[in-house]
Design an enzyme around this catalytic site. Structure first.
Site, short mmCIF file in Angstrom:
data_model
loop_
_atom_site.label_atom_id
_atom_site.label_comp_id
_atom_site.label_asym_id
_atom_site.label_seq_id
_atom_site.Cartn_x
_atom_site.Cartn_y
_atom_site.Cartn_z
N PHE A 1 0.76 -1.18 -0.15
CA PHE A 1 -0.08 -0.14 -0.14
C PHE A 1 1.09 1.29 -0.18
O PHE A 1 1.74 1.23 0.75
CB PHE A 1 -0.89 -0.03 1.14
CG PHE A 1 -2.00 1.19 1.19
CD1 PHE A 1 -3.03 1.12 0.36
CD2 PHE A 1 -1.58 2.43 2.03
CE1 PHE A 1 -3.81 2.46 0.39
CE2 PHE A 1 -2.49 3.41 1.83
CZ PHE A 1 -3.48 3.52 1.05
N ASP B 1 9.09 2.64 1.22
CA ASP B 1 7.98 3.36 1.85
C ASP B 1 7.89 3.14 3.17
O ASP B 1 7.41 2.11 3.64
CB ASP B 1 6.42 2.98 1.02
CG ASP B 1 5.43 3.39 1.54
OD1 ASP B 1 5.76 4.39 2.50
OD2 ASP B 1 4.39 3.36 1.04
N LYS C 1 2.74 10.13 8.13
CA LYS C 1 1.95 9.37 9.26
C LYS C 1 2.63 9.60 10.56
O LYS C 1 2.48 10.94 10.89
CB LYS C 1 1.91 7.91 9.38
CG LYS C 1 0.89 7.18 8.30
CD LYS C 1 0.45 5.97 8.68
CE LYS C 1 -0.83 5.57 7.77
NZ LYS C 1 -0.51 4.83 6.76
C1 LIG Z 1 -0.82 5.31 5.22
C2 LIG Z 1 0.08 4.71 4.14
C3 LIG Z 1 0.12 5.42 2.96
C4 LIG Z 1 -0.55 6.71 2.60
O1 LIG Z 1 -0.41 7.87 3.44
P1 LIG Z 1 -1.22 9.04 3.47
O2 LIG Z 1 -0.94 10.08 4.32
O3 LIG Z 1 -2.62 8.35 3.68
O4 LIG Z 1 -1.50 9.53 1.85
C5 LIG Z 1 1.41 5.16 2.26
N1 LIG Z 1 1.85 4.05 2.32
C6 LIG Z 1 2.01 3.34 3.45
C7 LIG Z 1 2.93 2.26 3.77
C8 LIG Z 1 1.06 3.71 4.36
O5 LIG Z 1 0.89 3.09 5.51
#
Ligand SMILES: *Cc1c(COP(=O)(O)O)cnc(C)c1O
Length: 402
Positions: free
Chosen positions: A136, A221, A250
């Site tokens: 994700f 990420d 986050k």
């Molecule tokens: C939550 C998340 C995102 C997206 O972040 P947003 O601030 O909602 O755009 C991207 N990558 C990972 C691994 C995440 O957990």
């Protein structure tokens, strides 16, 4: 005006289906709703509130900066942005920082940078991006297409092209996909949304080696794993594998929106003036709060404390499982933990979440089979104990209703 869940249906786009509970106040790892009901927070706003709610250091930074200056155009820089960038680069492999407002935007910048880097250095044929199933990376069209769940990217017309997917931890398939036309590989160093799936050590090392062999950039990420969540400032530091680009969001702002992309000087050069940008990215208010969060989290006490708290969670969940036999395993690392439901409770993670809410506990799910916990990194021991006691009641409730 009656402000309640009904009003949501009246005035909000229906892309979410929130609970009836509307929290109005938080302090540390406790939250109160409109009726004054108290909850213990094991969710932390999905791994965002790394220091709980209204931490004095963050409130102090917000108030102080709030009375100085909030926003400037990017034709000017500002002190909090520069201070935070200096701290981020001093503490990581990176030399340069680009600011965004969210994880998706940090990843969007990372992907655009990788494409531009490859175009400048090797030519237009080098555009392939490899990512992982169940991964994700956010909800912009580029990041959701790179993410490993087609269900999230289907139905919006033609997608950005030359993106392929591979199973996580499947080095053989990965090897067959990567080639000299691959510009980047994007991965989470521990898959969060996909179900709390850790990488095998050989897998991450193998991906790094193959990226080097084919001149592909490795993008980590770390939107969910970063800022202390796994007991290291960033997860890559625990894996012993260094990416070329890292995204963080986050927990970076501890509850205030901010994201950042970190990279090396050599790669960063390819985002020349005018190639990319963001109006709010790097605004003084967000950076001031993030700097306070960073200073508080990036200490041996807090990072070591994550490991101590992880053990308390593991012990508590094991004791609950001894009694009720609902999990097949508890996986994850640090304070990104997933209790995996066994065959008897498969697909029922939501039921456990709902029962937890009934018993005064906020938790999360990661897919249909995993109950996820991402509490504050400084959650007090007493709140862990009380939260686990409430979770036990929730588990008993689900088991009894079976
Ligand atoms: C939550 C998340 C995102 C997206 O972040 P947003 O601030 O909602 O755009 C991207 N990558 C990972 C691994 C995440 O957990």
């Amino acid at each position: 005006m009656q402000v309640n869940r009904e009003l949501f249906n009246e005035v909000m786009v229906p892309n979410y289906n929130p609970s009836e509970v509307i929290p109005v106040k938080g302090e540390g790892s406790r939250v109160w709703d409109q009726q004054g009901n108290e909850f213990i927070d094991f969710a932390g706003g999905i791994a965002v509130n790394c220091l709980g709610h209204c931490h004095p250091a963050l409130v102090g930074a917000l108030k102080e900066q709030g009375e100085k200056i909030w926003h400037l155009a990017n034709v000017m820089t500002n002190e909090p942005a520069l201070r935070l960038a200096k701290k981020l680069t001093d503490a990581t492999f990176a030399d340069k920082v680009y600011y965004a407002n969210s994880g998706a935007e940090a990843n969007e910048a990372a992907l655009k940078l990788a494409r531009r880097w490859a175009l400048d250095k090797f030519g237009a044929q080098k555009s392939k991006i490899i990512a992982f199933n169940k991964g994700f990376h956010g909800r912009t069209f580029f990041t959701v297409t790179v993410g490993g769940q087609a269900a999230y990217s289907d139905g919006f017309g033609p997608k950005p092209g030359d993106i392929v997917h591979c199973d996580y931890n499947d080095l053989e398939t990965f090897k067959s996909l990567i080639d000299d036309n691959t510009c980047a590989v994007m991965m989470e160093p521990l898959q969060g949304e996909g179900g709390i799936i850790a990488p095998e050590a050989d897998f991450v090392k193998g991906v790094r080696e193959l990226c080097d062999k084919h001149n592909a950039l490795l993008i980590f990420d770390e939107v969910q794993t970063g800022v202390g969540r796994l007991g290291h400032l960033y997860a890559y530091q625990g894996l012993g594998v260094t990416p070329d680009i890292l995204s963080t969001a986050k927990a970076l702002g501890g509850g205030f929106p901010i994201g950042a992309m970190l990279t090396t000087t050599e790669i960063a050069e390819h985002l020349k003036p005018g190639t990319h940008g963001s109006t709010y990215g790097g605004n003084p208010l967000a950076c001031a709060v993030a700097e306070a969060a960073f200073d508080t989290v990036n200490t041996p006490e807090v990072l070591e404390g994550v490991k101590v708290r992880e053990q308390m969670f593991r012990d508590g969940l094991a004791a609950i499982n001894d009694k009720y036999k609902v999990f097949s395993e508890v996986r994850g690392q640090g304070l990104l933990l997933g209790a995996v439901l066994n065959e008897d409770y498969k697909g029922r993670a939501r039921d456990f979440l709902n029962a937890s809410m009934d018993n005064g506990l906020m938790s999360l799910v990661a897919g249909m089979d995993v109950v996820r916990f991402t509490p504050s990194l400084v959650i007090p021991e007493a709140d862990i104990k009380e939260g686990l006691a409430r979770f036990e009641k929730a588990v008993a409730q689900v088991v009894a209703a079976k």
